[in-house]
Design a protein around this motif. Structure first.
Motif, PDB file in Angstrom:
ATOM      1  N   MET A  61       0.738  -1.174   0.020  1.00  0.00           N
ATOM      2  CA  MET A  61       0.229   0.035   0.005  1.00  0.00           C
ATOM      3  C   MET A  61       0.936   1.385   0.039  1.00  0.00           C
ATOM      4  O   MET A  61       0.337   2.369   0.071  1.00  0.00           O
ATOM      5  CB  MET A  61      -0.865  -0.097   1.287  1.00  0.00           C
ATOM      6  N   ARG A  96      -4.682   5.404  -4.888  1.00  0.00           N
ATOM      7  CA  ARG A  96      -6.195   5.430  -4.572  1.00  0.00           C
ATOM      8  C   ARG A  96      -6.521   6.897  -5.330  1.00  0.00           C
ATOM      9  O   ARG A  96      -6.070   7.990  -4.639  1.00  0.00           O
ATOM     10  CB  ARG A  96      -6.707   5.473  -3.167  1.00  0.00           C
ATOM     11  N   GLY A 148      -9.908   7.955  -5.326  1.00  0.00           N
ATOM     12  CA  GLY A 148     -11.169   8.469  -4.300  1.00  0.00           C
ATOM     13  C   GLY A 148     -10.792   9.025  -3.026  1.00  0.00           C
ATOM     14  O   GLY A 148      -9.465   8.748  -2.637  1.00  0.00           O
ATOM     15  N   THR A 185     -11.893   5.867   4.354  1.00  0.00           N
ATOM     16  CA  THR A 185     -12.533   4.562   4.742  1.00  0.00           C
ATOM     17  C   THR A 185     -12.784   3.520   3.634  1.00  0.00           C
ATOM     18  O   THR A 185     -12.869   2.378   3.873  1.00  0.00           O
ATOM     19  CB  THR A 185     -14.003   4.973   5.256  1.00  0.00           C
ATOM     20  N   THR A 186     -12.187   3.890   2.456  1.00  0.00           N
ATOM     21  CA  THR A 186     -12.225   3.091   1.329  1.00  0.00           C
ATOM     22  C   THR A 186     -11.387   1.923   1.446  1.00  0.00           C
ATOM     23  O   THR A 186     -10.004   1.924   2.019  1.00  0.00           O
ATOM     24  CB  THR A 186     -12.028   3.683  -0.010  1.00  0.00           C
ATOM     25  N   GLU A 187     -11.833   0.720   1.287  1.00  0.00           N
ATOM     26  CA  GLU A 187     -11.213  -0.453   1.704  1.00  0.00           C
ATOM     27  C   GLU A 187      -9.913  -0.723   0.472  1.00  0.00           C
ATOM     28  O   GLU A 187     -10.337  -0.334  -0.623  1.00  0.00           O
ATOM     29  CB  GLU A 187     -11.994  -1.999   1.537  1.00  0.00           C
ATOM     30  N   SER A 188      -8.951  -1.212   0.752  1.00  0.00           N
ATOM     31  CA  SER A 188      -7.853  -1.541  -0.206  1.00  0.00           C
ATOM     32  C   SER A 188      -8.439  -2.563  -1.313  1.00  0.00           C
ATOM     33  O   SER A 188      -9.272  -3.483  -0.630  1.00  0.00           O
ATOM     34  CB  SER A 188      -6.562  -1.901   0.289  1.00  0.00           C
ATOM     35  N   LEU A 189      -8.036  -2.585  -2.400  1.00  0.00           N
ATOM     36  CA  LEU A 189      -8.437  -3.651  -3.303  1.00  0.00           C
ATOM     37  C   LEU A 189      -8.151  -5.116  -3.033  1.00  0.00           C
ATOM     38  O   LEU A 189      -6.861  -5.271  -2.541  1.00  0.00           O
ATOM     39  CB  LEU A 189      -7.955  -3.333  -4.743  1.00  0.00           C
ATOM     40  N   ASN A 190      -8.852  -5.971  -3.376  1.00  0.00           N
ATOM     41  CA  ASN A 190      -8.539  -7.429  -3.178  1.00  0.00           C
ATOM     42  C   ASN A 190      -7.177  -7.677  -4.264  1.00  0.00           C
ATOM     43  O   ASN A 190      -6.975  -7.187  -5.155  1.00  0.00           O
ATOM     44  CB  ASN A 190      -9.830  -7.889  -3.736  1.00  0.00           C
ATOM     45  N   ASP A 225     -15.226   3.458  -6.149  1.00  0.00           N
ATOM     46  CA  ASP A 225     -15.023   4.143  -4.956  1.00  0.00           C
ATOM     47  C   ASP A 225     -13.471   4.342  -5.133  1.00  0.00           C
ATOM     48  O   ASP A 225     -12.847   5.534  -4.560  1.00  0.00           O
ATOM     49  CB  ASP A 225     -15.307   3.219  -3.655  1.00  0.00           C
ATOM     50  N   GLY A 257     -12.387   6.887  -7.305  1.00  0.00           N
ATOM     51  CA  GLY A 257     -13.022   8.259  -7.342  1.00  0.00           C
ATOM     52  C   GLY A 257     -14.265   8.600  -8.182  1.00  0.00           C
ATOM     53  O   GLY A 257     -14.760   9.557  -8.336  1.00  0.00           O
TER      54      GLY A 257
END
Lengths: 219, 219
Positions: free
Chosen positions: A151, A192, A194, A198-203, B96, B99
């Motif tokens: 990340m 990211r 967005g 609070t957006t979850e990290s991608l799978n 999300d 964005g």
């Protein structure tokens, strides 16, 4: 032995390196393969032996190869403790799409021959060499750049991907383990866009798709 | 009403536009929200009302908004008859991340408030405006470029994405329907680098991830 379900994939088996042990089919005429060990069974019997909620026409029992060789490839994926069968299957499918010939897995990565993995590959396991080995020992001898994904790396949009390299994806919850991380030359990240914290990290399999998409945009 | 499961997402509800009707929790202290309608229940009761195989701590019943507005956005996603809840949830999560503020769905697209969709969004449904409407009528009045995705378009690596546009993804089996397709200005495609003709095309949510990754590489 391992299971392959569905005529479409079973038909590809004779041209692959895999040996078929037995095939069980509710409709052998549709299979169109010259295999002596084809058994006609009833739908109710197929339902009993299938791992699928909605079983397909046929099911093949195949032999797990005694050994797998490590290939010399330009770009290869390394998986460090991936646990989810769907993620491994999806990453094998992605590798096939992008023409990546090899995936090297740490011994604790989910087993390729898990029926859920085989099914999620949609037949791509026939075209990608998946090897399980001690990745730490392997990487210590590896002569090309080693990239990792986390990340907090360099944005993939600015990374210059070398011609020959390995890219590592880690466990769904814990990422790449520290002993592997110490061997990495560069960490890369999908930025990211967005604005929400609070957006979850991608799978992990989605991340692999986006990163591979970016690697091949430059090839 | 619709269901939201798991403390992490439930805690975000008070700051979203969604009204909570009732919360059922096996451990309300961990919830840390000032909601009067919190009921303590037993794990066995939670298991009965949960849609998850492994229920989390809490479950909230929320009100479906009476109406949703269509926003003016720069980039938006349009879904034409997507059927799989996991795919819709994953695409909302991708929107999300990148964005993208709005997803417009044809009326026959899987329902946003399907518990599997809500769960697959990992909370991202709180941050993306999802609207259901007659996309054909909407697109006829839409003033910006309309891109579509299929297997035979221009490679995404050569496409110049405009500043303001809509991008359409179609149904898992049948793609974009002809009446929608006739309104598209340009089709785009993820090129396959693997040499095998038998390789399955990528899943729609994975394609969306790779295409969004490419769109934002240029932003």
């Amino acid at each position: 032995m391992f299971l392959v379900e569905g005529n479409k994939i079973i038909k590809e088996l004779p041209n692959s390196g895999y040996a078929i042990n037995n095939v069980y089919s509710i409709n052998p005429e549709l299979l169109d393969i010259s295999e002596t060990n084809i058994h006609t069974i009833l739908p109710a019997e197929l339902k009993k032996i299938s791992f699928l909620q909605n079983p397909k026409d046929s099911l093949a029992l195949c032999e797990i190869p005694a050994e797998t060789k490590v290939l010399e490839t330009n770009i290869q994926i390394i998986l460090d403790g991936l646990q989810d069968p769907g993620n491994l299957g999806t990453i094998i499918r992605l590798a096939d799409w992008f023409g990546i010939e090899q995936i090297i897995c740490s011994p604790d990565t989910v087993d390729l021959y898990n029926p859920k993995v085989i099914q999620a590959t949609m037949g791509s396991f026939l075209r990608v060499n998946v090897v399980y080995l001690d990745i730490e020992a392997y990487l210590k001898k590896y002569q090309h750049p080693i990239l990792g994904t986390d990340m907090a790396g360099e944005t993939i949009y600015r990374t210059e991907f070398p011609e020959k390299f390995s890219i590592i994806f880690g466990n769904e919850g814990n990422g790449i383990r520290p002993s592997t991380e110490s061997l990495i030359n560069k960490m890369v990240t999908i930025p990211r866009f967005g604005k929400h914290q609070t957006t979850e990290s991608l799978n992990v399999s989605m991340s692999a798709g986006i990163i591979l998409g970016e690697i091949f945009s430059k090839s």
